[in-house]
Every structure is written in structure tokens, then in C-alpha cells.
Design a protein around this motif. Structure first.
Motif, PDB file in Angstrom:
ATOM      1  N   ASP A 288       0.863  -1.187   0.000  1.00 10.81           N
ATOM      2  CA  ASP A 288       0.000   0.000   0.000  1.00 10.81           C
ATOM      3  C   ASP A 288       0.897   1.233   0.000  1.00 10.81           C
ATOM      4  N   ILE A 289       1.225   1.692  -1.185  1.00  7.11           N
ATOM      5  CA  ILE A 289       2.233   2.740  -1.314  1.00  7.11           C
ATOM      6  C   ILE A 289       1.701   4.101  -0.907  1.00  7.11           C
ATOM      7  N   LEU A 290       0.555   4.491  -1.441  1.00  6.67           N
ATOM      8  CA  LEU A 290       0.077   5.847  -1.186  1.00  6.67           C
ATOM      9  C   LEU A 290      -0.213   6.092   0.290  1.00  6.67           C
TER      10      LEU A 290
ATOM     11  N   HIS B 232      -0.631  -1.941  -9.596  1.00  2.67           N
ATOM     12  CA  HIS B 232      -1.796  -2.360 -10.353  1.00  2.67           C
ATOM     13  C   HIS B 232      -3.041  -2.143  -9.503  1.00  2.67           C
ATOM     14  N   GLY B 233      -4.172  -2.131 -10.189  1.00  6.87           N
ATOM     15  CA  GLY B 233      -5.423  -1.931  -9.485  1.00  6.87           C
ATOM     16  C   GLY B 233      -5.880  -0.490  -9.528  1.00  6.87           C
ATOM     17  N   VAL B 234      -6.858  -0.183  -8.670  1.00 12.74           N
ATOM     18  CA  VAL B 234      -7.484   1.136  -8.647  1.00 12.74           C
ATOM     19  C   VAL B 234      -6.845   1.983  -7.561  1.00 12.74           C
ATOM     20  N   LEU B 235      -6.387   3.182  -7.928  1.00 12.57           N
ATOM     21  CA  LEU B 235      -5.810   4.095  -6.940  1.00 12.57           C
ATOM     22  C   LEU B 235      -6.897   5.021  -6.413  1.00 12.57           C
ATOM     23  N   ASP B 236      -6.934   5.153  -5.102  1.00 13.56           N
ATOM     24  CA  ASP B 236      -7.933   6.006  -4.453  1.00 13.56           C
ATOM     25  C   ASP B 236      -7.449   7.452  -4.498  1.00 13.56           C
ATOM     26  N   LEU B 237      -8.125   8.280  -5.269  1.00 16.19           N
ATOM     27  CA  LEU B 237      -7.710   9.667  -5.441  1.00 16.19           C
ATOM     28  C   LEU B 237      -7.865  10.480  -4.161  1.00 16.19           C
ATOM     29  N   ASN B 238      -8.732  10.052  -3.265  1.00 19.33           N
ATOM     30  CA  ASN B 238      -8.873  10.780  -2.008  1.00 19.33           C
ATOM     31  C   ASN B 238      -7.567  10.750  -1.227  1.00 19.33           C
ATOM     32  N   ASN B 239      -6.837   9.642  -1.324  1.00 18.05           N
ATOM     33  CA  ASN B 239      -5.524   9.567  -0.681  1.00 18.05           C
ATOM     34  C   ASN B 239      -4.523  10.470  -1.388  1.00 18.05           C
TER      35      ASN B 239
END
Length: 933
Positions: A371-373, A393-400
Motif C-alpha cells: 500500500d504505497i500511497l 496495479h489496481g485502482v488508486l484512491d484519489l482521495n488519498n
């Protein structure tokens, strides 16, 4: 009484020393005043120079205050009134300094600073040796050229000397050891970008006062670090960019003098190997450590935890490995951390979240996961984040993502990601530079439309399909300067609105898509406009003439038609013009004014007629011209030889005609590398004088100089965050009847193609002088006589085609020495005798020799008789009235598939970058934003 007199005398001396300026103001001496004014008159003031800060000499005047001691940049001795310091750094000076300059009359100078001016790449003059009192001399970054004069080495009082060049290899110092031998008082020495091409002299190890040593990009070689690390007072060491420095990083014992002094160490891009010594952790005062681009292996030592004063740590592009990050926890003063391009693995280090002062973080091209972000939420000051090619890969949560309110630059290229579609309020974000190259995106991320400060949008090499939505620049109309949507599956513009309402757009690239519409309309501010490799149709509208900043125009590989706008040649800043592979007809524009800046012109594969406009000769900087595969009806444009920089000329497959040899008394092709005249109707003798005038073809360039012809250095992309496109020459080459496209042309590539014309006579011996030739094609002409043995001098030749002529005699045995030869064709001639054997000749197939009745030996079926004696040659080797019919037969064979020469073209480089090469490209781009050594 005597005691009183002594007291009064002492009082008088004290008062005189305290108030000497009250009783006797010391003014500038007339001779120095005059010398300074004459020095000023020898220069122009260039306020547009990027180094220009303030023209201090503007305060110099004989009128008003004639006292030079009060002028800007000048300091005088308070007692003698002599000028002892002259600081004209960044003073907008433009001109040259002559050896008899009045500057050298200021013999009392102790400080002289002329840094950051423009001396027009003139030599540093002799004369500085006259200034024997100098302690500080700074001529850095002032556009000097040539060998550094030895008289500077006579200035034995020097404490600080900075001769760092503006560009690599503009200044040279043949023997650094002899030069610095007498400068034993030096505390600061700067020779960055000066060409030394030697090892570091041992004498430097004796310079015990040295505190700063800057030798970046000097061509140093040999083993360096051992002796220099024994200097007792060294605080700054910069040897970055010396690729031939080698050795193992020295171990620093606890008693080493540098332990408590060295605060800046840069050895990036040096070929240092081995492991990082744990003793580096003893340099507890280091604030900057840059060892990027070397060959270090193994793990990062745990002793790095002791480097608690570090503000910058760069270890990128080594072979470092491991998954232990404990050493990072204590480095809480870090503002810049770059570890990209290694083999670091394991979970993304959560300890990075403790580095709350970080503004720059680059961990790209490693094997991290997790979990990088979420580990970055605490980095409130982070401005530049690069996580390219981390197998995300996968979906990045822009709120983060948008918790990082100060984030200006985000690099996520070469990952397999998408973004959440939940509403995100990104309008307060400061994000200005967004890089999503090769992320497997299928649509343009919606949050882009909310960004209000976006400057650069990079989305090439994805799978984005459909139309280009107008909402994507809803909030960034004023700020957007760069858009790259190339290499996607885009089909058009929303509601077919092709105008771009972006008043400050400078770079627009939508090449290599599926656009099927008319030309999109960019704003007048655009500098690079690339819509190549689409299905665009219609004529070129008049808006092109209004693009007053246009430097690169690439409309190639479309279905555009009509005549070319006459204004194309007179767009002032235009450097690259590529209209190849369309359906343009009519004449080539004839207006090319004296200030023409064009360097690359490609009009190939259209339906253009008429002649080559003579006004093209006004484009004195032209390097590349391709008019191939049109219907141009003209004689050879001999005036092209007036263009001193022209490297590539392609006139193939037109209606050029007439002899060439008769016009050649004035030809002088200084720089020509590639000349393609194939598939025309040129006649007369093979133009030997033209060949003799190709001077660049006579010098072999070493393989180590594998650089490519391009215009990147002529294009101002300073508005882009990290570099930009590399505009390289490209070409198509017919080889063995197959067309192959080369996306780059190396400088070492040299080729001549005169095939499929009506040239007569002999092949001149002087062809052997063109020693750098890689390709020579003289096929399908009326050439007679023997193959000259001098061709054996073409030692780097890879392809030789002499087929479809009337050549006679034997194949010279000397040609066996051409060990690089890959393609050899002498078929369809009148050659006789044995085919040479050995080296490359044993690899050539039968087709290389067929239709020569007198040839014998392998790979032909007819054996040589009487040892190496060949069968009798044909009854006639002379030309007669049947020559034309023989050539007609040859043309039929050509149409059956024999190679017909090569086509030269220009294109933007559109290579798909794999991971192995892209991290290096990434590094080169980001080097521009690194710390200045």
C-alpha cells in the motif's frame, strides 16, 4: 614636554586613522578610471541573455561621478585608491576579451569575477598572468572556448579559482598537473565541464588548504578517490559525470580527516564499483550525498542511519538490492530522496512517512509492492513524487492522493493502474505535471478536468479510445502548456470541435491515433504541433500561417491534400517541417527568407511538381532535405552545396534529369552523410567531382560516437518539467528488396545511392577515398570498365551493390578485406574470372553473382578450369548500339524485385520504450532537475 609631544603625536595618528576619509578623500586613479571605461566600451549589453541579472557597468560614467571607486562592481583600497576588486558577474556582457585588453592594466586587482556573461565562445586571452596579486579569479560559465592559457598558472597567490565551462568540451586543459603545480594556496578549485581527459594529478593530494574541489564532467579517468579523501580540510567534492573514473569507493576509518568536515559529496555517473562501504556512515556532517549512475552493488549499509544531517540522498541507477530500510528512519532532515533504477524489493517502506520534510521522492524502477500511497499521507511538503514502473496495479484512491496538497509533479508511468471514479475535489490541488505514460488506461481520468494548475499532461502509449473530451481542460485552460496523447486509439474530438481553447499551449502531440477528421486548430502560441500517423483529411487551412511561435510542424502519414500554403517557408521560428506521405500536389513553396531557421524538411511521398526552389538556399542551417517520391522535374540543385550543415539529401524517385558532372566546379559538401539520387533520369558521367567534394565521408567516426542526428538541442523546451521529445532523423532503407524503417540515423551512418539512373563511364578510383561509407549503391546504370580495387579502402562498408551494369574484368581479390560487408551484389554484368573466397565472401549467395557469363567458382555451378583460371569471357565487352536494349532487359529484372535504393525520411521518434530502456530515459530527463554541482 617630550612625553606630552609623544602623546599628541599618538593622538594625531589615531585620529588620522579613524577619520582619514574626512581629511583626504582618496579618489580613483585616472589611469584605472580610463582603463575601466575602455573595457566597458569593448562590450555590448545583452539584457536577453538568460544569465543576465543586472548590467553593473551601466553605473560607469565619466559624467556625474567620475570616481570609479563608487561604480557598481568595483572596490578600491581605502588608503591607496587602487582598484582591488572587480565583480561583473551576471552583468549581461557580450563580446570578447583581447590580449591587449585594458583589463590587464588593473595590476592591483586581488579579486576578479566575470562569471555568467557571454564571451561568444572566444578564447580566454593571455594576460591574466599580469594580475599577479589576484587571490580570487572566476571566469566560470561565460562561454569561453579553446585551451586555458598557461599564464593563469603563474598566479601563485590564488586562493579561489573557478574556470568551469558553460558546455562540455568547449574548454581544454591539456596537463592539469603542470597547471596547478604552483597554485598551492588554493582553497577552492572549479574546473567542471573543462575537458581534462586525464587522471587526477597526484599533486592535488598535497593541497592541504583545499576545501572545495569541483571536477564534474571533465573526462577524468583512472582511479580517483583514494588520495583525494586524505585532504584534511575538504568540505565539497564534486566529480559527477566522469564516466571513465573507476575503482572501489575507499573505506574511511574513524580517524579520517574528512569525518567532521565533508558536507557535500557528488560522484554520480562515475564507474565506481563494489559495495557501498559502511564507513560512509562516519561522514556525519554530510548534507549532500549523490552516488547515482555508478555500479555499486549489494545492500545500503545500515550505518547510513548515522547520516542524520543529510538533506539530499541520491543513489539511483546502481545495482543496489535488499529489502531492509531501517537505516532510513533517522534521516529526518531529508528533503530529497532518489533511489530509482535499482533492485530494491519488499514492502514499500512505511518509514518514509517519518521523513516529513521531503519535497522530492523518487523510488521508480524497483520491485516494491504494498500500500504505497497510504505510506505517504504524512508528507505534507511533498512536491515531486515519482513511482514509475513499480508494478503497481489496481485502482488508486484519489482521495488519498489529494491529501498531498503541495504535490506539483506526479510520475506514475509504466504501471497498470486506473483511478477511482468517486467525486474528488481536486480544484485546490497544486498538481501541475502529470505523467501516465504506458499505464494501460482505457479512458482519460476524470479528475484531470478538476485540476486548475495543470501545466503538463502526459498520457501517451495507453489504450484510450473514443473522442477527446473538452471537459479535460475545464479548469486548466490558462495553465496548460503541454499535451501528449500520442499512441492511443482516439478517433476524434467531442462534437467534432477541432479548435483548442488553450491560449498558452506550446506542445501538442496527438500522433499515432485513429483520428479521422480535419486538422485540429491549435492556438497561436503552439511551438510543437504533431498530428502525424492518423487519418486526417482535407487541405491545410490558413491558420498555419498564424502560428507565430511554431518550431516543429509534423503532419506526416495522413491523407491531407491540396497545395501547400505559400507561407510555410516563412514561419520565422520553424525548425522542422514534415509533410511526408500525404496527397499534396502543386509546387513547393518558393518563399524562404534570409532568416530561415529550418533544419529539417521532409516533403517525401506526395504528388509535388515543378522545381526545387532556389530560395531554399537561404535556409543556411538546413541539415536534412527529403523530396523523394514526388514528380519534381528539375536538374540537380547544385546550389545545395552552399549549405554547410546539410547532412542528408534525398531526391529519389522523381523526374530529375541531365548531367551532374558539368556543374561541379563550385561544389563543396562539407557535412554530407547521406545522398540518395536513385530512380531518376540523371545521365552523363558518374559525378566524380561531386563525390570528391563530400569531405565528411572521408573521415571515419569511431563506433564509440554512437549519437543520432536530431534537433533536440535546437528546440527550446524549457517550459517542460523534465525534458521532452527527442526529434531524430529517420529513414527507410531498401535492402535485399525489402524496405526497413530506421527510427534513428546514427552520425556514423554514411550512404550513397545513385541506382536506377543513366550514368555512364567508369567507377572512379577516388570512391575509395570515402572511407566512412556504409552503403554504396550504383546499380542499374550504364557503368563500364573494371571494379576499382580502391573500394577495398572502404573498411566499414556494409552494403555494396554494383548490379545491372556493364562492368567487366575480375572481382578484385582485395575486396575480401571488407570484413563488415553484409550485402554484395554484382549480378547482371560482364564480369569474369574466379569469385574471391574468404571472410565475408564465403557467406554471399548465388544471387549476388548470377548473369555474369565469365564468372566461375562457388557459389556458382560452373567451376573454374586450370586452377583459378576462369572460362573465357563473353565475345564482346564493349558498348554498342545494343546497350539500350540490354538496359531495358535489366529494368524488367528490377521490377521483378531487385532492390532499388533507399528512401530517406524524417519522423518524430515513436519507439515503444520497454522497461529496461525507459528507466534510463527517465533518469536522463530528471537529471536536469538535480542539484547543481
Amino acid at each position: 614636554m617630550a612625553r606630552l609631544s609623544s602623546y599628541l603625536l599618538l593622538t594625531w595618528i589615531v585620529l588620522l586613522s579613524l577619520f582619514r576619509t574626512k581629511f583626504a578623500e582618496v579618489l580613483c586613479h585616472a589611469d584605472e578610471n580610463s582603463a575601466l571605461m575602455e573595457f566597458k566600451r569593448s562590450f555590448k549589453i545583452n539584457m536577453t541573455d538568460w544569465q543576465c541579472a543586472y548590467p553593473k557597468v551601466n553605473s560607469w560614467s565619466l559624467g556625474g561621478s567620475g570616481d570609479c571607486c563608487s561604480w557598481g562592481g568595483i572596490e578600491c583600497d581605502e588608503v591607496t585608491g587602487r582598484v582591488i576588486a572587480l565583480d561583473l558577474s551576471s552583468s549581461c556582457l557580450s563580446g570578447t576579451i583581447s590580449p591587449n585588453s585594458t583589463l590587464f592594466r588593473l595590476v592591483h586587482l586581488e579579486l576578479l569575477n566575470l562569471a555568467d556573461n557571454s564571451f561568444n565562445f572566444s578564447p580566454i586571452p593571455y594576460g591574466f598572468g599580469n594580475l599577479s596579486r589576484l587571490q580570487y579569479l572566476n571566469l566560470s560559465h561565460s562561454d569561453f572556448f579553446g585551451v586555458i592559457p598557461r599564464d593563469i598558472s603563474q598566479l601563485s597567490r590564488l586562493v579561489s579559482l573557478d574556470l568551469s565551462a558553460s558546455l562540455v568540451e568547449t574548454l581544454h586543459l591539456p596537463n592539469m598537473g603542470n597547471f596547478v603545480h604552483n597554485l598551492t594556496r588554493l582553497e577552492e578549485l572549479g574546473l567542471s565541464f573543462v575537458s581534462l581527459l586525464s587522471s587526477v594529478p597526484l599533486v592535488l593530494a598535497n593541497f592541504s588548504s583545499l576545501t572545495s574541489l569541483r571536477l564534474a564532467d571533465c573526462g577524468l579517468n583512472g582511479d580517483f578517490l583514494g588520495s583525494i579523501f586524505q585532504l584534511p580540510n575538504l568540505e565539497v567534492l564534486n566529480i559527477r559525470g566522469n564516466f571513465n573514473l573507476s575503482g572501489i569507493f575507499p573505506k574511511l576509518h574513524r580517524g579520517a580527516p574528512l569525518k567532521s568536515l565533508l558536507n557535500k559529496l557528488s560522484a554520480c555517473n562515475c564507474y565506481l564499483s563494489g559495495s557501498l562501504p559502511s564507513s560512509l556512515g562516519n561522514l556525519s556532517h554530510l548534507t549532500t550525498l549523490d552516488l547515482s549512475g555508478s555500479n555499486f552493488q549489494g545492500q545500503i549499509p545500515s550505518s547510513f542511519a548515522n547520516l542524520t544531517q543529510l538533506s539530499m540522498l541520491a543513489l539511483s541507477f546502481n545495482n543496489l538490492s535488499g529489502d531492509t530500510w531501517n537505516w532510513l528512519v533517522n534521516l529526518t532532515k531529508l528533503t530529497y530522496l532518489e533511489l530509482s533504477g535499482n533492485r530494491l524489493s519488499g514492502e514499500f517502506p512505511s518509514s518514509i512517512g517519518n521523513l516529513k520534510q521531503l519535497t522530492w521522492l523518487d523510488l521508480s524502477y524497483n520491485n516494491l509492492h504494498g500500500d504505497i500511497l497510504s505510506a505517504l499521507w504524512n508528507l505534507k511538503d511533498l512536491e515531486d513524487l515519482s513511482l514509475e514502473s513499480l508494478n503497481l496495479h489496481g485502482v488508486l484512491d484519489l482521495n488519498n492522493l489529494f491529501i498531498l496538497k503541495n504535490l506539483r509533479s506526479l510520475h506514475l508511468s509504466f504501471n497498470n493502474i486506473s483511478f477511482s471514479k468517486t467525486f474528488v475535489n481536486a480544484t485546490s490541488s497544486r498538481l501541475s505535471y502529470l505523467y501516465l505514460d504506458s499505464c494501460n488506461l482505457i479512458e482519460i481520468p476524470h479528475f484531470i478536468g478538476n485540476l486548475s494548475e495543470l501545466v503538463q499532461l502526459d498520457l501517451p502509449r495507453n489504450r484510450i479510445r473514443g473522442t477527446i473530451p473538452r471537459w479535460m481542460w475545464n479548469n486548466s485552460k490558462e495553465s496548460l502548456k503541454y499535451i501528449d496523447l500520442s499512441h492511443n486509439l482516439l478517433t476524434g474530438f467531442e462534437n467534432n470541435q477541432t479548435d483548442l481553447p488553450l491560449p498558452n499551449l506550446r506542445y501538442f502531440d496527438i500522433s499515432s491515433n485513429l483520428l479521422e477528421t480535419t486538422l485540429p486548430i491549435p492556438p497561436p502560441s503552439v511551438m510543437l504541433y504533431n498530428v502525424s500517423n492518423n487519418f486526417l483529411y482535407g487541405e491545410v487551412p490558413s491558420f498555419i500561417c498564424e502560428l507565430s511561435s511554431l518550431a516543429v510542424l509534423d503532419l506526416s502519414n495522413n491523407a491531407l491534400n491540396g497545395t501547400l500554403p505559400p507561407c510555410l517557408g516563412s514561419i520565422g521560428p520553424l525548425i522542422l517541417l514534415n509533410l511526408a506521405r500525404n496527397k499534396f500536389d502543386g509546387m513547393i513553396p518558393h518563399i524562404y527568407p534570409d532568416h530561415c531557421k529550418l533544419r529539417m524538411i521532409d516533403l517525401g511521398e506526395n504528388q509535388l511538381i515543378g522545381i526545387v526552389p532556389r530560395s531554399l538556399g537561404n535556409c543556411k542551417m538546413l541539415e536534412y532535405l527529403n523530396l523523394g517520391v514526388n514528380q519534381i522535374n528539375d536538374t540537380f540543385p547544385f546550389w545545395l552545396s552552399e549549405l554547410a550543415y546539410v547532412r542528408v539529401i534525398g531526391l529519389l524517385s522523381n523526374k530529375f534529369h541531365g548531367p551532374i558532372e558539368g556543374y561541379l566546379s563550385q561544389l563543396n559538401f562539407i557535412s554530407l552523410h547521406i545522398l540518395d539520387l536513385s530512380n531518376n533520369s540523371f545521365n552523363g558521367k558518374l559525378p566524380s567531382e561531386l563525390l570528391q567534394s563530400c569531405h565528411a565521408m572521408k573521415v571515419i567516426v569511431g563506433q564509440d560516437k554512437l549519437t543520432y542526428m536530431n534537433i533536440h538541442q535546437w528546440l527550446d523546451l524549457s517550459f517542460i518539467s523534465v525534458g521532452g521529445s527527442s526529434m531524430t532523423y529517420a529513414m527507410k532503407l531498401m535492402n535485399k528488396g525489402m524496405e526497413r524503417e530506421y527510427t534513428k540515423i546514427p552520425y556514423i551512418f554514411v550512404a550513397i545511392d545513385f541506382s536506377n539512373n543513366k550514368f555512364r563511364g567508369f567507377i572512379p578510383e577516388l570512391v575509395g577515398d570515402l572511407k566512412s561509407l556504409r552503403v554504396l549503391n550504383l546499380s542499374n546504370n550504364f557503368l563500364i570498365g573494371r571494379i576499382p580495387p580502391s573500394l577495398a579502402s572502404l573498411t566499414v562498408l556494409k552494403s555494396l551493390d554494383l548490379s545491372q551494369n556493364n562492368l567487366a574484368g575480375e572481382i578484385p581479390q582485395q575486396l575480401v578485406s571488407l570484413t563488415f560487408l553484409e550485402v554484395f551484389n554484382v549480378s547482371h554484368n560482364r564480369l569474369s574470372g574466379p569469385i574471391p573466397h574468404g571472410a565475408q565472401f564465403d557467406t554471399f549467395e548465388r544471387s549476388s553473382f548470377v548473369m555474369n557469363e565469365g564468372l566461375c567458382g562457388s557459389p556458382l555451378p560452373n567451376k573454374c578450369t586450370n586452377g583459378d583460371t576462369a572460362p573465357s569471357p563473353p565475345s564482346s565487352l564493349t558498348n554498342d548500339n545494343k546497350e539500350e536494349s540490354l538496359i531495358d532487359l535489366d529494368w524488367k529484372i528490377v521490377l521483378a524485385g531487385v532492390g532499388v535504393g533507399f528512401l530517406v525520411g524524417v519522423a518524430l521518434e515513436n519507439l515503444i520504450i520497454d522497461k529496461k530502456s525507459s528507466w534510463f530515459l527517465h533518469y536522463l530527463k530528471r537529471m536536469a532537475k538535480g542539484w547543481k554541482g
